[in-house]
Design a protein around this motif. Structure first.
Motif, mmCIF file in Angstrom:
data_model
loop_
_atom_site.group_PDB
_atom_site.id
_atom_site.type_symbol
_atom_site.label_atom_id
_atom_site.label_comp_id
_atom_site.label_asym_id
_atom_site.label_seq_id
_atom_site.Cartn_x
_atom_site.Cartn_y
_atom_site.Cartn_z
ATOM 1 N N GLY A 1 -23.594 -5.767 -18.356
ATOM 2 C CA GLY A 1 -22.160 -5.299 -18.718
ATOM 3 C C GLY A 1 -21.191 -6.137 -18.085
ATOM 4 N N ASN A 2 -20.075 -5.783 -18.203
ATOM 5 C CA ASN A 2 -18.857 -6.884 -17.627
ATOM 6 C C ASN A 2 -18.210 -6.185 -16.315
ATOM 7 O OD1 ASN A 2 -18.816 -8.603 -20.123
ATOM 8 N ND2 ASN A 2 -17.708 -6.932 -21.030
ATOM 9 N N GLN B 1 -25.055 -8.613 -21.715
ATOM 10 C CA GLN B 1 -23.790 -7.967 -22.013
ATOM 11 C C GLN B 1 -24.168 -6.536 -22.536
ATOM 12 O OE1 GLN B 1 -20.784 -9.149 -21.312
ATOM 13 N NE2 GLN B 1 -21.555 -11.143 -20.456
ATOM 14 N N GLU B 2 -23.418 -5.784 -22.559
ATOM 15 C CA GLU B 2 -23.677 -4.332 -22.814
ATOM 16 C C GLU B 2 -24.233 -4.219 -24.505
ATOM 17 O OE1 GLU B 2 -20.409 -1.859 -22.434
ATOM 18 O OE2 GLU B 2 -20.467 -2.105 -20.079
ATOM 19 N N ASP B 3 -23.706 -5.120 -25.243
ATOM 20 C CA ASP B 3 -24.269 -5.064 -26.667
ATOM 21 C C ASP B 3 -25.422 -5.928 -26.826
ATOM 22 O OD1 ASP B 3 -22.986 -7.569 -26.263
ATOM 23 O OD2 ASP B 3 -21.948 -7.423 -27.957
ATOM 24 N N GLU B 4 -26.035 -6.368 -25.924
ATOM 25 C CA GLU B 4 -27.176 -7.279 -26.060
ATOM 26 C C GLU B 4 -28.411 -6.343 -26.116
ATOM 27 O OE1 GLU B 4 -27.301 -11.504 -24.736
ATOM 28 O OE2 GLU B 4 -26.012 -10.760 -23.147
ATOM 29 N N ASP B 5 -29.504 -6.709 -26.848
ATOM 30 C CA ASP B 5 -31.004 -6.203 -26.573
ATOM 31 C C ASP B 5 -31.599 -6.653 -25.337
ATOM 32 O OD1 ASP B 5 -33.034 -4.707 -27.059
ATOM 33 O OD2 ASP B 5 -33.870 -5.898 -28.592
ATOM 34 N N ASP C 1 -25.365 -1.807 -13.267
ATOM 35 C CA ASP C 1 -24.241 -2.033 -14.246
ATOM 36 C C ASP C 1 -22.904 -2.005 -13.815
ATOM 37 O OD1 ASP C 1 -24.222 0.567 -13.827
ATOM 38 O OD2 ASP C 1 -24.381 0.989 -16.014
ATOM 39 N N GLU D 1 -33.061 0.813 -21.118
ATOM 40 C CA GLU D 1 -34.071 0.115 -21.855
ATOM 41 C C GLU D 1 -34.551 -1.005 -21.282
ATOM 42 O OE1 GLU D 1 -31.849 -1.221 -25.163
ATOM 43 O OE2 GLU D 1 -31.508 0.733 -26.127
#
Length: 626
Positions: free
Chosen positions: A127-128, A150-154, A94, A3
């Motif tokens: 990511g972490n 972070q992985e869950d961010e847009d 990542d 993305e």
């Protein structure tokens, strides 16, 4: 990660060229040994390539950077790159380095050696599982910036416009200087790049707090121009510069000076960045303690200080160094530290108020023209009674030297009891040059527009120097502008400002020719036609017979109020006058030609009217030079 790549691809501009390198156990280059232009088809194919990428194991960070740097260096070396083009690498990962070279210090040195300060590296970690310290330091050491999601961010929303900014650098090698005896503890004052939409902030402490101004000099350059700006900034003005009262501080600390806190914030940030880049444990300990002490003094949270939560009765533990590092995120932040980018030695500069060398040949005032003939040891003068809005050709040498100078007239009421219906002054001077490449200057009493493919706006109330390969513009604040073309042509434009102008006065410009060596013998215009031609002075005797006057007889002619000039075969009656030029600082004795310089100039003054300020055409083909 995909993305984020899609977002960057979407931001690419039509004039850009790009390539994509994927890396895991293997390194895969989308387009071998080249960069492709941004076209709808190439963007579509690039998105398909990214969409079909899949994780296959390890992460060869070192190999990917070496491949990318080599591809970019080869492309720059093998192609005729536009001087204004800027190259860069955007590195997204990542994961941590697991394949090939995995030692961080070695990756850093390899990357530095491969890039060789030729372009900037921007890093994005997602990511972490990323080595964020490594990504930050790679960006720090290669004039870039870093981001972490972070992985869950847009990622797409966070990166929107990211490329627009880093892809549009405006200036490079920006340096801001202050007098050494006036300031101390100044934060970073040298910046390799200034990008569109970003900002540069510098803070420091004043030594002499009784002074009412602070002298500032800014030097910078882009691919074509060198710029020096000088100004005196008013200080100790509470309504402008002193912002007091910081909400949220307790224990009587609410009146702490906001600017001082900004200085401490920048200083702490630079200490942390210097610590991050250091490989010396003793130095790292020193920088840590210094940053910690300042953070406690000014109430800032750092990775090395404890934050106490009063309301909840809790406090956070000091973060572990292995997992948390000083943050260097944020668009527009320049991550070069004091350790990594020391300001280069200052440039020796001459005093602003040095006396500039000019000749008497000029057009100034209402406008009054003066032509100096040094070899004949006399000067000739005349007036042009034009109309407001007229644009006069002062110098026209477009075909040979490529230089044209036009002056636009502005009107004002005539003084009472005068013989004129109105006065006119030069409101705009336009200087055009088409060799070796086209550029122009548009000068008014308030501002200067310089356009040589890049448009630059300068204010006349600040001293500045702008220098390119063939043109130099030097501004002495509210006094004069010197324009030098190819070191062989120089013009001086005087700025006339009135604090309390009379009804018949207007702010205006005066035009002086300082050096005409680079103008051809075919140059023309109201001033230009006389630069390479001599005029003879004939004395009128009582029986109207004429004899040529030698050079040593000029002084003897002064008592005689009338005489005759011989110009290109034409006889021009003249009278003796005195003129003051250069703001009245110099008095000139001259022979004055009446009636809009009738017979003195080729044709009539209407032949010297340009259709617009940038008109380089000539109207003298029909004039016979006898």
């Amino acid at each position: 990660t995909k993305e984020a790549l899609f977002t960057i691809l979407q931001d690419l501009r039509p004039e850009d060229h790009f390539n994509i390198i994927g890396f895991s156990n293997r390194i895969k280059v989308w387009q071998q040994d080249r960069l492709v232009p941004v076209t709808p088809n190439n963007i579509r194919d690039a998105k398909k390539y990214i969409h079909n990428m899949s994780p296959t194991g390890g992460t060869n960070i070192n190999g990917a950077l070496q491949t990318g740097a080599k591809l970019l260096n080869d492309y720059i070396a093998q192609n005729d790159i536009d001087a204004r083009t800027v190259s860069l690498i955007i590195f997204l990962t990542d994961g941590r380095p697991t394949v090939g070279e995995t030692q961080s210090s070695k990756i850093l040195s390899n990357t530095k050696d491969a890039i060789r300060d030729k372009f900037c590296l921007f890093t994005i970690g997602i990511g972490n599982d990323v080595d964020q310290k490594l990504l930050e330091r790679m960006a720090l050491e290669n004039c870039g910036m870093t981001r972490h999601f972070q992985e869950d961010e847009d990622a797409a929303s966070h990166l929107k416009g990211f490329y627009d900014e880093i892809g549009t650098p405006l200036l490079s090698d920006i340096r801001v200087d202050y007098p050494e005896d006036n300031v101390e503890q100044v934060t970073q004052n040298f910046f390799p790049n200034y990008f569109n939409g970003s900002e540069i902030i510098i803070a420091g402490k004043l030594i002499n707090r009784t002074s009412d101004s602070l002298h500032v000099e800014v030097t910078a350059s882009n691919s074509k121009k060198y710029i020096l700006l000088k100004t005196d900034v008013a200080i100790d003005l509470p309504s402008r510069n002193d912002i007091r009262g910081v909400p949220g501080l307790e224990d009587g600390k609410g009146d702490k000076n906001y600017i001082e806190r900004a200085w401490s914030y920048l200083t702490i940030k630079e200490l942390l960045n210097s610590r991050l880049k250091s490989d010396d444990n003793q130095e790292k300990d020193y920088l840590t303690e210094k940053a910690k002490s300042m953070a406690l003094t000014y109430n800032f949270v750092t990775p090395f200080t404890v934050l106490k939560m009063r309301e909840a009765g809790l406090h956070s533990e000091p973060p572990q160094e292995d997992f948390i590092s000083p943050s260097t995120d944020g668009i527009g932040e320049k991550l070069q530290s004091l350790q990594g980018h020391k300001a280069p030695p200052g440039i020796h500069r001459q005093q602003d108020k040095q006396r500039i060398k000019i000749s008497k040949t000029s057009a100034d005032g209402d406008p009054h023209f003066v032509i100096d003939f040094p070899s004949s040891k006399f000067s000739v003068c005349f007036n042009i009674d034009g109309e407001p809005g007229d644009i006069l050709r002062l110098v026209s040498d477009h075909k040979e030297s490529g230089v044209t100078v036009n002056g636009k007239l502005i009107g004002a009421p005539a003084p009472p009891n005068g013989h004129k219906k109105h006065r006119t002054y030069f409101s705009t001077i336009t200087i055009l040059s088409n060799k070796p490449e086209r550029s122009y200057l548009e000068i008014t009493p308030k501002r200067i527009i310089l356009d040589d493919g890049e448009r630059l706006l300068l204010s006349c109330d600040r001293s500045a120097i702008v220098r390119s390969s063939s043109l130099e513009v030097s501004i002495s604040a509210n006094s004069n502008i010197t324009v030098t073309i190819r070191d062989t042509i120089s013009f001086v434009i005087l700025i006339h400002h009135y604090k309390k102008p009379a009804p018949y006065q207007r702010d205006h410009l005066g035009f002086y020719i300082s050096n005409s060596k680079g103008l051809s013998s075919d140059s023309h215009g109201l001033l230009g036609q006389f630069l390479n031609h001599e005029v003879k002075l004939l004395q009128e005797s009582l029986n109207t017979s004429r004899q040529q006057v030698g050079q040593n007889q000029t002084e003897a002619l002064k008592p005689n109020p009338t005489n005759t000039l011989k110009v290109k075969g034409r006889l021009v009656p003249v009278v003796w006058k005195q003129r003051r030029i250069y703001n009245g600082q110099q008095e000139v004795d001259c022979w004055f030609a009446k009636n809009n310089a009738d017979k003195l100039i080729d044709g009539s003054y209407k032949d010297y009217l340009a259709t617009h300020p940038f008109d380089t055409g000539t109207s003298f083909g029909m004039i016979s030079n006898v």
